[in-house]
Design an enzyme around this catalytic site. Structure first.
Site, PDB file in Angstrom:
ATOM      1  N   THR A 417       0.813  -1.216   0.000  1.00 53.54           N
ATOM      2  CA  THR A 417       0.000   0.000   0.000  1.00 53.54           C
ATOM      3  C   THR A 417       0.855   1.279   0.000  1.00 53.54           C
ATOM      4  O   THR A 417       2.075   1.224   0.135  1.00 53.54           O
ATOM      5  CB  THR A 417      -0.983  -0.044   1.206  1.00 53.54           C
ATOM      6  OG1 THR A 417      -1.658  -1.304   1.210  1.00 53.54           O
ATOM      7  CG2 THR A 417      -1.983   1.051   1.223  1.00 53.54           C
ATOM      8  N   THR A 435      -3.968   1.249  -2.796  1.00 55.47           N
ATOM      9  CA  THR A 435      -3.361  -0.079  -2.642  1.00 55.47           C
ATOM     10  C   THR A 435      -3.724  -1.047  -3.765  1.00 55.47           C
ATOM     11  O   THR A 435      -4.761  -0.889  -4.410  1.00 55.47           O
ATOM     12  CB  THR A 435      -3.840  -0.701  -1.297  1.00 55.47           C
ATOM     13  OG1 THR A 435      -3.097  -1.893  -1.039  1.00 55.47           O
ATOM     14  CG2 THR A 435      -5.326  -1.044  -1.315  1.00 55.47           C
ATOM     15  N   GLU A 437      -3.113  -4.129  -2.427  1.00 55.19           N
ATOM     16  CA  GLU A 437      -3.057  -5.079  -1.317  1.00 55.19           C
ATOM     17  C   GLU A 437      -1.641  -5.616  -1.125  1.00 55.19           C
ATOM     18  O   GLU A 437      -0.771  -4.875  -0.759  1.00 55.19           O
ATOM     19  CB  GLU A 437      -4.077  -6.218  -1.477  1.00 55.19           C
ATOM     20  CG  GLU A 437      -4.718  -6.644  -0.171  1.00 55.19           C
ATOM     21  CD  GLU A 437      -3.748  -7.148   0.870  1.00 55.19           C
ATOM     22  OE1 GLU A 437      -3.523  -6.411   1.858  1.00 55.19           O
ATOM     23  OE2 GLU A 437      -3.249  -8.276   0.759  1.00 55.19           O
ATOM     24  N   GLU A 455      -7.144  -7.747  -3.578  1.00 51.29           N
ATOM     25  CA  GLU A 455      -7.851  -7.184  -2.422  1.00 51.29           C
ATOM     26  C   GLU A 455      -8.824  -8.163  -1.776  1.00 51.29           C
ATOM     27  O   GLU A 455      -9.145  -8.056  -0.589  1.00 51.29           O
ATOM     28  CB  GLU A 455      -8.602  -5.925  -2.845  1.00 51.29           C
ATOM     29  CG  GLU A 455      -8.602  -4.838  -1.803  1.00 51.29           C
ATOM     30  CD  GLU A 455      -7.212  -4.246  -1.602  1.00 51.29           C
ATOM     31  OE1 GLU A 455      -6.737  -4.271  -0.463  1.00 51.29           O
ATOM     32  OE2 GLU A 455      -6.588  -3.791  -2.582  1.00 51.29           O
ATOM     33  N   ASP A 458      -8.439  -9.675   1.622  1.00 49.56           N
ATOM     34  CA  ASP A 458      -8.736  -8.941   2.862  1.00 49.56           C
ATOM     35  C   ASP A 458     -10.051  -9.422   3.490  1.00 49.56           C
ATOM     36  O   ASP A 458     -10.388  -9.023   4.603  1.00 49.56           O
ATOM     37  CB  ASP A 458      -8.824  -7.430   2.603  1.00 49.56           C
ATOM     38  CG  ASP A 458      -7.450  -6.760   2.640  1.00 49.56           C
ATOM     39  OD1 ASP A 458      -6.451  -7.440   2.918  1.00 49.56           O
ATOM     40  OD2 ASP A 458      -7.384  -5.545   2.377  1.00 49.56           O
ATOM     41  N   SER A 482     -11.035  -3.152   5.210  1.00 49.29           N
ATOM     42  CA  SER A 482      -9.690  -2.593   5.071  1.00 49.29           C
ATOM     43  C   SER A 482      -9.191  -2.103   6.414  1.00 49.29           C
ATOM     44  O   SER A 482      -9.975  -1.921   7.361  1.00 49.29           O
ATOM     45  CB  SER A 482      -9.748  -1.424   4.085  1.00 49.29           C
ATOM     46  OG  SER A 482      -8.515  -0.756   4.028  1.00 49.29           O
ATOM     47  N   SER A 483      -7.868  -1.895   6.478  1.00 51.27           N
ATOM     48  CA  SER A 483      -7.277  -1.206   7.637  1.00 51.27           C
ATOM     49  C   SER A 483      -6.791   0.179   7.245  1.00 51.27           C
ATOM     50  O   SER A 483      -6.195   0.889   8.072  1.00 51.27           O
ATOM     51  CB  SER A 483      -6.081  -1.998   8.160  1.00 51.27           C
ATOM     52  OG  SER A 483      -6.493  -3.265   8.588  1.00 51.27           O
ATOM     53  N   GLY A 503       0.859  -0.567   5.373  1.00 54.33           N
ATOM     54  CA  GLY A 503       1.320  -1.466   6.430  1.00 54.33           C
ATOM     55  C   GLY A 503       0.336  -2.545   6.847  1.00 54.33           C
ATOM     56  O   GLY A 503       0.428  -3.064   7.958  1.00 54.33           O
ATOM     57  N   GLY A 504      -0.649  -2.889   5.977  1.00 58.10           N
ATOM     58  CA  GLY A 504      -1.598  -3.940   6.356  1.00 58.10           C
ATOM     59  C   GLY A 504      -2.354  -3.508   7.612  1.00 58.10           C
ATOM     60  O   GLY A 504      -2.625  -2.324   7.812  1.00 58.10           O
TER      61      GLY A 504
END
Ligand code: GLY
Length: 596
Positions: A417, A435, A437, A455, A458, A482-483, A503-504
């Site tokens: 991302t 992103t 992903e 994606e 996720d 998502s985060s 950063g996930g």
């Protein structure tokens, strides 16, 4: 002027004296990395020097901060020409898709938070990918109903959701653009046709991902021409991408979703050897970004605002900060074990709520307002009153209008991302996290010269537990949770900070900690991004390798935490908005802030 290798940038900061440069081996990146940014104007070199010195970049009128100097310069040119933050975003995103293809691009999705200076109001755009209409909840399960291994799901067509980034760019420009749409693609198109210098970070990541990147011929041919990995400083062209950009520039983003470009995406997804997907022309034709209200949480007299569902970002960052608002963390030092106990356990409590309740609220009922309600967070903060780490955490019981008995989520997110922060001369503010992903996404390169996202991984691979459904399970047309946490902090009705990170699921911790560093510990914006990380999501305290955080492993273990020392490669880009603009770029990556 030498290009400032990430490891040199980090070594210049006292807190990073022994930091290694992420997963990218700086030796492998080589001195030829200098060529990556050598042709850029003096102002870019000055910005790199500010970053090396750990100082924010200052400006009066406008500013852009993003993950690659070439992309930042493209955005700066648009702002200089009177473009809005939305115009600049299109230029930055299209160049990022070329020079940082591992992180974001036309084949992915994005969330954008916008402060409109004229209206004095915030809004958000959701350009998240959607699950194909033919997807089932069992998408990531084997024939026995067992969840696949993560990368079995990632690599190939199965994980590809309908891309949202082109439509989001168009929507942002339609709403807030000043300049002609077509001209915003000039830099990316020229660089794709004439070639750009491969950056050390891209080269390092390509070298490390050989097995996956060479599984599909179009991807292998691009990143391994003649069988050799591209190297830092190599000139790389992408004429297919240039053609795609020209089509979008002249015909609008709609052309991406129908006709030749769309057919190319569908063919490569459905034809992916051994792991095909079900994305169809219909999925592309019906895709639309969604404007949604910003989600805000109160913190230290400010409102920390960002992207609500389908992102868990603003809710979880908001919960962490909202709980800490009930503590006196500001009276402690940032590396005091007690400060980290409070941060770590507030994060664990927030992640427990995230795991149970948060998903695409267009598909599952969610207690969105209740999750950031100040009274609810004050009651959750009472759990932080002890001296030691909480032995265990579980989700709370926020206020909501109708109940649903979910099972805790089991999705996995690995870091990739990119984040872009922009302030334009009219005072509009944009915070966008974008992103595909995983690094290099699904590893499928569309015929249009861009990588396709993964994606859909996720989503939770498991659909239910003990007979209860998981909120973030796959459903047709749904957007995976998502985060991503693109954030604008408001104070007295005005924006004071734009920030976000890749950063996930650690994005949430990176953003929350940087805001605490800035607001509570008084760090300037560059210091706040560069300060060492400590992130806790599910119990284990991740402590940033090569920084003084390593020394906190013992004290935190004594408090009852498990700890792990590891690289924590955030990519924070932030702009502080006050009498002047002050920008910061994460010393762990190649980006800069640039302004005038
Ligand atoms: N794929 C990263 C995120 O959406 O959080």
């Amino acid at each position: 002027m030498r290009y400032l290798l990430p490891v040199l940038v980090l070594a210049a900061h006292p807190l990073h004296a022994q930091q290694s440069a992420d997963a990218v081996d700086p030796e492998a990146a080589s001195e030829t990395g200098a060529e990556a940014f050598a042709d850029l104007p003096e102002r870019v070199r000055a910005a790199l020097e500010r970053k090396e010195a750990g100082e924010p970049v200052e400006a009066q009128d406008w500013m852009v901060a993003a993950a690659n100097p070439v992309a930042v310069e493209a955005g700066a040119k648009v702002l200089e020409a009177g473009g809005s933050a939305a115009d600049a975003m299109v230029a930055v995103q299209t160049v990022l898709g070329l020079v940082e293809p591992q992180s974001s691009g036309l084949g992915g999705g994005a969330f954008l938070v916008w402060y409109d200076a004229e209206e004095g109001a915030l809004t958000t755009l959701d350009g998240r990918e959607t699950a194909p209409l033919d997807a089932t909840p069992q998408l990531f399960q084997d024939e026995d109903g067992e969840p696949l291994e993560f990368y079995e799901g990632v690599v190939g067509g199965r994980s590809v959701g309908t891309p949202g980034t082109p439509a989001l760019m168009q929507m942002a420009h339609d709403k807030w653009g000043n300049l002609d749409w077509a001209g915003l693609f000039d830099d990316a198109t020229r660089l794709a046709r004439e070639g750009f210098a491969v950056s050390p970070r891209l080269a390092g990541l390509v070298d490390e991902d050989r097995d996956r990147l060479t599984r599909f011929s179009a991807t292998a041919d691009y990143f391994y021409p003649g069988g050799e990995a591209i190297a830092a400083g190599d000139t790389l062209t992408n004429t297919a991408y240039a053609d795609t950009l020209e089509a979008i520039a002249t015909e609008g983003a709609g052309t991406f979703y129908t006709g030749e470009i769309a057919q190319g995406i569908v063919d490569i997804v459905q034809g992916a050897e051994s792991n095909p997907g079900v994305l169809s022309m219909t999925d592309l034709a019906i895709y639309a970004p969604v404007e949604r209200a910003a989600v805000c949480a109160a913190y230290r007299g400010r409102d920390v605002c960002g992207m609500g569902p389908p992102s868990s970002g603003a809710l979880t960052v908001g919960q962490i900060l909202g709980m800490l608002d009930n503590t006196d963390i500001a009276s402690l030092a940032p590396d005091d074990p007690e400060a980290l106990r409070l941060l770590g356990d507030a994060s664990r409590l927030a992640f427990a709520d995230r795991g149970l309740y948060m998903a695409d609220s267009d598909f599952v009922p969610m207690p969105t307002e209740g999750l950031v309600d100040a009274d609810y967070l004050a009651s959750r903060a009472e759990l932080l009153a002890g001296d030691d780490a909480l032995p265990e955490v579980s989700a709370g019981d926020p206020e909501w209008s109708h109940a649903m008995d979910w099972a805790p989520d089991r999705s996995i997110e690995l870091p990739s991302t990119s984040h872009v922060s922009i302030v334009d001369a009219d005072g509009n503010v944009l915070s966008m996290t974008t992103t595909i992903e995983n690094g290099f996404g699904s590893r499928l390169m569309a015929p249009g010269g861009f990588l396709l996202n993964n994606e859909l991984t996720d989503f939770s691979f498991a659909t239910h537990e003990d007979g209860r459904p998981i909120a973030n399970r796959v459903e047709p047309g749904k957007r995976p949770r998502s985060s991503m946490s693109p954030t604008i902090v408001m104070q007295d009705g005005a924006p004071v900070l734009a920030i976000g990170s890749p950063g996930g699921s650690r994005i949430i911790g990176y953003v929350a900690q940087a805001i605490i560093n800035h607001v509570d510990f008084g760090m300037n914006v560059q210091e706040a991004l560069g300060a060492p990380h400590a992130v806790n999501r599910f119990g284990t305290f991740d402590l940033e390798a090569g920084t003084p955080m390593e020394e906190l492993a013992g004290p935190l273990q004594e408090l009852g935490f498990e700890t792990e020392v590891r690289d924590l490669t955030s990519g924070l880009h932030a702009i502080e908005i006050g009498e002047t603009l002050r920008g910061g770029a994460d010393p762990r990556r190649e980006g800069i802030a640039l302004g005038q």
